[in-house]
Structure formats: structure tokens, C-alpha cells
Motif scaffolding. Sequence first.
Motif, PDB file in Angstrom:
ATOM      1  N   PHE A   1       0.665  -1.316  -0.130  1.00 54.60           N
ATOM      2  CA  PHE A   1       0.092   0.023  -0.040  1.00 54.60           C
ATOM      3  C   PHE A   1       1.045   1.445   0.059  1.00 54.60           C
ATOM      4  O   PHE A   1       0.692   2.086   0.733  1.00 54.60           O
ATOM      5  CB  PHE A   1      -0.951   0.085   1.434  1.00 54.60           C
ATOM      6  CG  PHE A   1      -1.833  -1.217   1.474  1.00 54.60           C
ATOM      7  CD1 PHE A   1      -3.015  -1.424   0.614  1.00 54.60           C
ATOM      8  CD2 PHE A   1      -1.607  -2.196   2.156  1.00 54.60           C
ATOM      9  CE1 PHE A   1      -3.742  -2.443   0.581  1.00 54.60           C
ATOM     10  CE2 PHE A   1      -2.315  -3.607   2.001  1.00 54.60           C
ATOM     11  CZ  PHE A   1      -3.551  -3.783   1.397  1.00 54.60           C
TER      12      PHE A   1
ATOM     13  N   LEU B   1      -6.273   3.699   5.252  1.00 53.38           N
ATOM     14  CA  LEU B   1      -6.747   2.733   6.003  1.00 53.38           C
ATOM     15  C   LEU B   1      -6.747   1.134   5.803  1.00 53.38           C
ATOM     16  O   LEU B   1      -6.519   0.498   6.699  1.00 53.38           O
ATOM     17  CB  LEU B   1      -8.271   2.819   5.438  1.00 53.38           C
ATOM     18  CG  LEU B   1      -9.250   3.366   6.492  1.00 53.38           C
ATOM     19  CD1 LEU B   1     -10.232   4.337   6.196  1.00 53.38           C
ATOM     20  CD2 LEU B   1     -10.085   2.065   7.067  1.00 53.38           C
ATOM     21  N   SER B   2      -6.223   0.756   4.696  1.00 51.89           N
ATOM     22  CA  SER B   2      -5.791  -0.426   4.519  1.00 51.89           C
ATOM     23  C   SER B   2      -4.562  -1.201   5.616  1.00 51.89           C
ATOM     24  O   SER B   2      -4.761  -2.109   6.207  1.00 51.89           O
ATOM     25  CB  SER B   2      -5.468  -0.863   3.346  1.00 51.89           C
ATOM     26  OG  SER B   2      -6.646  -0.696   2.262  1.00 51.89           O
TER      27      SER B   2
ATOM     28  N   LEU C   1      -5.922  -1.338   9.070  1.00 55.11           N
ATOM     29  CA  LEU C   1      -6.993  -2.480   9.432  1.00 55.11           C
ATOM     30  C   LEU C   1      -5.940  -3.704   9.478  1.00 55.11           C
ATOM     31  O   LEU C   1      -6.056  -4.546  10.404  1.00 55.11           O
ATOM     32  CB  LEU C   1      -7.834  -2.551   8.158  1.00 55.11           C
ATOM     33  CG  LEU C   1      -8.981  -1.768   8.447  1.00 55.11           C
ATOM     34  CD1 LEU C   1      -9.901  -1.843   7.287  1.00 55.11           C
ATOM     35  CD2 LEU C   1      -9.742  -2.300   9.611  1.00 55.11           C
ATOM     36  N   ILE C   2      -5.056  -3.872   8.384  1.00 54.78           N
ATOM     37  CA  ILE C   2      -4.222  -4.789   8.518  1.00 54.78           C
ATOM     38  C   ILE C   2      -3.600  -5.182   9.817  1.00 54.78           C
ATOM     39  O   ILE C   2      -3.201  -6.234  10.464  1.00 54.78           O
ATOM     40  CB  ILE C   2      -3.224  -5.313   7.372  1.00 54.78           C
ATOM     41  CG1 ILE C   2      -4.174  -5.198   5.983  1.00 54.78           C
ATOM     42  CG2 ILE C   2      -2.539  -6.132   7.298  1.00 54.78           C
ATOM     43  CD1 ILE C   2      -3.571  -5.313   4.741  1.00 54.78           C
TER      44      ILE C   2
ATOM     45  N   GLY D   1      -5.730  -6.327  12.355  1.00 54.72           N
ATOM     46  CA  GLY D   1      -5.762  -7.703  12.293  1.00 54.72           C
ATOM     47  C   GLY D   1      -4.651  -8.577  12.874  1.00 54.72           C
ATOM     48  O   GLY D   1      -4.776  -9.225  13.570  1.00 54.72           O
TER      49      GLY D   1
ATOM     50  N   ALA E   1     -13.323  -2.008  11.031  1.00 49.67           N
ATOM     51  CA  ALA E   1     -13.289  -3.131  10.345  1.00 49.67           C
ATOM     52  C   ALA E   1     -14.560  -3.347   9.580  1.00 49.67           C
ATOM     53  O   ALA E   1     -14.430  -3.796   8.355  1.00 49.67           O
ATOM     54  CB  ALA E   1     -12.628  -4.501  11.250  1.00 49.67           C
TER      55      ALA E   1
ATOM     56  N   ALA F   1     -14.766  -1.135   6.413  1.00 48.28           N
ATOM     57  CA  ALA F   1     -13.807  -1.609   5.525  1.00 48.28           C
ATOM     58  C   ALA F   1     -14.273  -2.887   4.826  1.00 48.28           C
ATOM     59  O   ALA F   1     -14.139  -2.942   3.566  1.00 48.28           O
ATOM     60  CB  ALA F   1     -12.383  -1.525   6.105  1.00 48.28           C
TER      61      ALA F   1
ATOM     62  N   ILE G   1     -15.425   1.181   2.018  1.00 44.90           N
ATOM     63  CA  ILE G   1     -15.454   2.536   2.398  1.00 44.90           C
ATOM     64  C   ILE G   1     -16.135   3.498   1.576  1.00 44.90           C
ATOM     65  O   ILE G   1     -16.292   3.569   0.458  1.00 44.90           O
ATOM     66  CB  ILE G   1     -13.914   3.259   2.720  1.00 44.90           C
ATOM     67  CG1 ILE G   1     -12.982   2.073   3.150  1.00 44.90           C
ATOM     68  CG2 ILE G   1     -13.799   4.295   2.853  1.00 44.90           C
ATOM     69  CD1 ILE G   1     -13.247   2.100   4.632  1.00 44.90           C
TER      70      ILE G   1
ATOM     71  N   ILE H   1      -9.977 -10.512   8.979  1.00 45.43           N
ATOM     72  CA  ILE H   1      -9.605  -9.026   8.509  1.00 45.43           C
ATOM     73  C   ILE H   1      -8.472  -8.653   7.561  1.00 45.43           C
ATOM     74  O   ILE H   1      -8.554  -8.051   6.539  1.00 45.43           O
ATOM     75  CB  ILE H   1      -9.536  -8.050   9.943  1.00 45.43           C
ATOM     76  CG1 ILE H   1     -10.885  -8.223  10.805  1.00 45.43           C
ATOM     77  CG2 ILE H   1      -8.923  -7.008   9.645  1.00 45.43           C
ATOM     78  CD1 ILE H   1     -10.695  -7.513  12.226  1.00 45.43           C
ATOM     79  N   VAL H   2      -7.325  -9.338   7.916  1.00 47.82           N
ATOM     80  CA  VAL H   2      -6.263  -9.520   7.078  1.00 47.82           C
ATOM     81  C   VAL H   2      -6.473  -9.764   5.756  1.00 47.82           C
ATOM     82  O   VAL H   2      -6.355  -9.266   4.814  1.00 47.82           O
ATOM     83  CB  VAL H   2      -5.217 -10.218   7.713  1.00 47.82           C
ATOM     84  CG1 VAL H   2      -3.810 -10.183   7.084  1.00 47.82           C
ATOM     85  CG2 VAL H   2      -4.502  -9.413   8.910  1.00 47.82           C
TER      86      VAL H   2
ATOM     87  N   VAL I   1      -8.961  -7.435   3.721  1.00 46.73           N
ATOM     88  CA  VAL I   1      -8.280  -6.349   3.292  1.00 46.73           C
ATOM     89  C   VAL I   1      -7.509  -6.373   2.213  1.00 46.73           C
ATOM     90  O   VAL I   1      -7.225  -5.629   1.168  1.00 46.73           O
ATOM     91  CB  VAL I   1      -7.757  -5.487   4.389  1.00 46.73           C
ATOM     92  CG1 VAL I   1      -7.114  -4.246   3.875  1.00 46.73           C
ATOM     93  CG2 VAL I   1      -8.866  -5.226   5.562  1.00 46.73           C
ATOM     94  N   LEU I   2      -6.596  -7.563   2.209  1.00 46.59           N
ATOM     95  CA  LEU I   2      -5.628  -7.999   1.061  1.00 46.59           C
ATOM     96  C   LEU I   2      -6.201  -8.346  -0.114  1.00 46.59           C
ATOM     97  O   LEU I   2      -6.120  -8.067  -1.103  1.00 46.59           O
ATOM     98  CB  LEU I   2      -4.655  -9.067   1.558  1.00 46.59           C
ATOM     99  CG  LEU I   2      -3.330  -8.557   2.545  1.00 46.59           C
ATOM    100  CD1 LEU I   2      -2.760  -9.705   3.077  1.00 46.59           C
ATOM    101  CD2 LEU I   2      -2.521  -7.467   2.098  1.00 46.59           C
TER     102      LEU I   2
ATOM    103  N   PRO J   1      -9.522  -5.083  -1.159  1.00 43.48           N
ATOM    104  CA  PRO J   1      -9.303  -3.494  -0.753  1.00 43.48           C
ATOM    105  C   PRO J   1     -10.428  -2.670  -0.793  1.00 43.48           C
ATOM    106  O   PRO J   1     -10.530  -1.534  -0.083  1.00 43.48           O
ATOM    107  CB  PRO J   1      -7.781  -3.213  -1.316  1.00 43.48           C
ATOM    108  CG  PRO J   1      -7.839  -4.156  -2.451  1.00 43.48           C
ATOM    109  CD  PRO J   1      -8.458  -5.439  -2.394  1.00 43.48           C
TER     110      PRO J   1
ATOM    111  N   GLU K   1     -10.330   5.378  -2.100  1.00 46.94           N
ATOM    112  CA  GLU K   1     -10.510   4.977  -0.719  1.00 46.94           C
ATOM    113  C   GLU K   1     -10.127   6.403  -0.048  1.00 46.94           C
ATOM    114  O   GLU K   1      -9.385   7.007  -0.313  1.00 46.94           O
ATOM    115  CB  GLU K   1      -9.568   3.792  -0.371  1.00 46.94           C
ATOM    116  CG  GLU K   1     -10.273   2.732   0.057  1.00 46.94           C
ATOM    117  CD  GLU K   1      -9.183   1.647   0.266  1.00 46.94           C
ATOM    118  OE1 GLU K   1      -8.719   1.472   1.356  1.00 46.94           O
ATOM    119  OE2 GLU K   1      -8.875   0.942  -0.829  1.00 46.94           O
TER     120      GLU K   1
END
Lengths: 290, 331
Positions: A85, A91-92, A95-96, A99, B248, B251, B255, B290-291, B294-295, B298, B330
Motif C-alpha cells: 500500500f 486505512l488498509s 486495518l491489517i 488484524g 473493520a 472496511a 469504504i 480481517i487481514v 483487506v488484502l 481492498p 479510498e
Amino acid sequence: MLMQQIINGLILGSMYALLAVGFALICGILKMITFAHGEVFMVGAFAGLAASSAFHVGPLAAILTAMTVSLVVGLITERIAFRPFRDGALLSPALITIGISIILQAIVLLWVGADTKPFPYDIGINKFTIGSTIISGIEIIVIGLTLVLMVALQLFIHKTRWGLALRATSLHFDGASLMGVNTNTVVALAFGLASALAGADGLLVGAYYGAFYPQMGVVISLKALAAATLGGITSVSGAMIGSLILGLIESMTVAYLSAGYRDVIAFAVLISVLVIRPSGLAGRVEEEKV
Amino acid sequence: MMNSRRVKLVLLVIGIALATIPLAIDNQYVFHVLTMAGIYTVLAISLNLLIGSAGLFSLGHAAFYGIGAYASALLTLKGQMPFLIAFFLSGVITAVIGGIIALPALRLKGIFLAIGTMGFNEIIRLLAINLDTLTGGAAGLPGISTPVIFGMAISQPREYYLFAIIFVGITYVIFQRIIASRPGRALLAIQDDEIAARAMGINLTNYKVSAFVISTFFAGLAGSFFAHYLTYISPDNFGLNESFAILAMIALGGIGNYTGSIVGALLLVTIPETIRFLQEYRELIYGITIVVIVLVLPEGIVGWYPRFIQRKKLLNNRRLLSTTLHVNKEG
């Protein structure tokens, strides 16, 4: 009495400083924050604890183990949460890292259980008495080691080529890249330094309070983030000063006001400073360009 | 972003399906999970106005949720007010505090706003612990009355669930209307480029403070409903973990996408419940979810769908290029 409070403040400040400079290093370069720093700290603490209780290594080896394990975890965090990123999306990565912090806590919880673990042996340094002020052996180690690491970090940043690359990238990411700095390596370097310091801090804090538990990094990392922000979150020396200020404010609040309100006062100071000087005490004021 | 007719149809179907659940199933546990999902949906939608539409990276939403909960609990416990009045008053109180917080907070940009609001969240949680004569301290406030609306008592899980659905529905419609209106477009303009927005005559402070006030009003309402639903609140319900969880949710949904907030809240509330049998691995799986999401996505689960449609259109019609590229940006 006052002297004792100042010593307490310095110890708290030292504990925050080792984490806060990490926030400053990372944020100085990426302009983002990591929420997994407290867990990197916690994992290092447990690595050091495991080394000392299972393999009976000395304090120095335990610290080095803590730093190495944290360094690895920090680098993995950078790979997963920040490398993909680079376009500046806040934000990403946030958040990661949230997590990852949940994952790390869960793993350690599964591994060692929820109960608090003590440090296995007594560190053989006698306590000092100056007048009515008492300084214990572990306190000397906390302050001493923090001092050594801080000086080493400052020398690294200001006297070496890698430090120059760090400062250049912090000043202007793309500019540094154009000047031939491998910015990906520099980001990894910043994360490595920040994480190693966090790991050392984890073991120190755990040994100081005699308490290792999976949530041990949550509150202290938030306070360290506040300390770094107080000093100006993009400046490493600002983070050190901010940590000392926060440590002193806290010990004075506990001594003269009320123990329950120490964190309230700490965060209230943070917010007031932010409102008056949005980039912190020593932070660069970024000018807005049209 | 909205190809609106189809989305409305899908939503109507989902809404009717959710509303008819009580006719089909009578399982208290299911109602409980769905009611909690409803509360989190309102929180997620209201935070989405700040983060997704106004570009204000606030990480202290649970603080406002908590203010609403404590305000409502105290108004009914100590002020002997009926539920409905306490419900709205707690929203108003939270919104006033939100507005007061917004004024200085707006001097902060990006991560500084995030850190400042995190600090505020901690302050509120610590105050709830320390002002124990008022808030009951760390032990919390028990014995909050269950809601009575115009003489109708809400006490069964099914009734709470219906209240939650209506609450979510009203919230969703209001926020969709806001975002489709001129002020909503103004907020999007601010998020895209503050200077350009100001040059277009948009008063940044007014719009941002309004966004804060509206958002915190609904967070306060959600807190009030939560307090009267569980009839017990404690400072632990409103810590930073809650703020992170709400973040979270938006997201995961996407968003700036309010339909996504519903999906995100539903998922993040129900996933830990459905894997309850895994017990000690719950937190681990929650973190990994969550991880991974998002990965992999996105743009969020719902945000991903319109982007996919846009890509297909793009291939067919190059003229769309200039108008679609910046849609799902975003914050």
C-alpha cells in the motif's frame, strides 16, 4: 519524595521512549501508523522470557533474543501490511495491522495461556540509596539500557550512510527514491529498528513489573503512541522528549493528584498539545500546497 | 456507484426476508446475534459518514456509542425518564459532545486525527471507570430498564429484533438521502480535495462539524438501544477494540458504501458466533479474516461489485474512462 517521583517518571519515560521512537521511525517515513507495535513488543517480551526460563541464558542473550524475534515479526508485518500500500491509503495498512495484532495476541494466548508469568530469576544488581531516594537494580538496567540504545540510535541516524538514507526518505519519499535510495530497504530498515527496540523494551517492561501476559503491549503502546505524537510523531528526538514528558506527567499525577486519573491526564495533555500544535512539539509543520 | 434500481430491489428483498425471520424461526440466540448486528450496523453506517464520505479518519466512535449508552442509562435510572425520551435525548447529548469535539479535532489531519480521537476514546472509557459514583465504575451499571414505547413493552428477543430492524432501516435511508443530496456531494468534494472544494464555495468547517454531529447522534442512539437491550453496561463495552471493530466492519463492506456497512456488520458479528465451536481459535480466525479480506478485496465486499461492473463497461465504452476511475477512491 519529589526526587523519587522524578526517578519513577524517568523509568516510565524510558519504557515509553523505546516504543515511541519506533512509532516515530515508521511514521516519519511512511506517514502511517502501525497498530501492531504493542504486539511486536509483547512477542519480543515472551521470546526473551522463553529464552531465560527454558534455556537459562543470561540477561544479555535474553535481550538479544527478544530483539531478534521482534525484528522478524516487525519485518513480516511490514511485508503484509505496508509494502502493498505505497499509494498512501491510510486505512488498509491500519486495518491489517489491527488484524495482525489480534492474530499475534491470539497465538501467544494459545501458546502460553492467559495467566500472568513472572520473570524467572533475580537480576543480581543491588539497589542504590541516595539520601531517601531508592533505585533498584532493574531500574538501573531500564534507564541504562534505554540510554545506551537511544544514543546508539541517534548515532546511527546521524553518522552513518544508512541513517542518511533514513533521514532523506523521511524528508521526501519519492525524492529520496529518485536520488538512488532503495526506499523499500529503508522502510524495512525503519521497521527492523523500531521492532528490535520494541522487543528489548518488552523484556525490560515485563521484567520490571514481573508480569508477562498476552495483552501487555496494548496500553503501553497506546501511551507510547501518545508520547510520540506529543513530541511530533515524525521526529525521533521529539519522540524521546515526548516520552520523558509523558512519564514525568504520569508519575506526578500519581503522586500529587490521583492514581486513577493518570491516563486521563496523559491523554488530555496529548489532545491539548495536538489542538494547539497539530504536528506536536517538535514536528515539522507540513505546508499545504495547491 | 449505485446502479440504483437493482440495488433497491435487492435491498427490499433482503429487508423483507429479515423482517419475516421471526415468523419462520423462534430462536432467542439467533435474535440476539441479529439484534447485536443491527446495533453495529447503525454504528458502522454512522462512522462511514465520517471516514468514507467526509474523509475524517476518526478512531473514537466507541466513545460516542458509550456516551449515548451511559446518558440513556442515567436518564432512565436517575432521571426516571421514559425510554423514548431518553433514547432521543441521549442522541442529542452525544451529538452536542460530538460537535464540541469536532471543532478542535478538525485542525488535525489524517493520522493525527486518528490518534487524537483514539485518545478521546480512552479518556471516555477511563472516565467511565473513575467517575464511579455516577457510572458505577469498572463494575458497570446494572438494572437499566427495558424499553417501553407508547405503552408497549419491549422485552422479548423477537421484539428487540424488530426494533433493531426498524432502527437500521431508518438510519440507512437517512444516510443514503444525506449522501445523495447536495451536502453529501459537498462532503465527497471535501474528501477528494479540500482546497478545490473551498474554492467552489464549500464551507469546510460547517460541513465537517455537521458530519460529526449527525454521525455521533446516531452513535448515541445505538448506545442507548444497546444499554436498554442488555440492561447492563460497563466501560469494557466502549473501548478502543470496539472502535477498531466498527472500522473493520465498514472496511469489509467498502469504504463510503452504506449498503456495504450493513454487510460488514452482519459478517463481523456473525462470523465469531458461527465459529463458536472452535472456541479458543475464534480470535485467531477473526484476525485472519480481517487481514485476508483487506488484502484480497481492498475495496470491500460490496465495493468490489460495482468496480467489477465498471470494468466491464469500460471495455465496451471508452468514453466512460474519465468518469468512472475516481469513483471508489479510498479515504
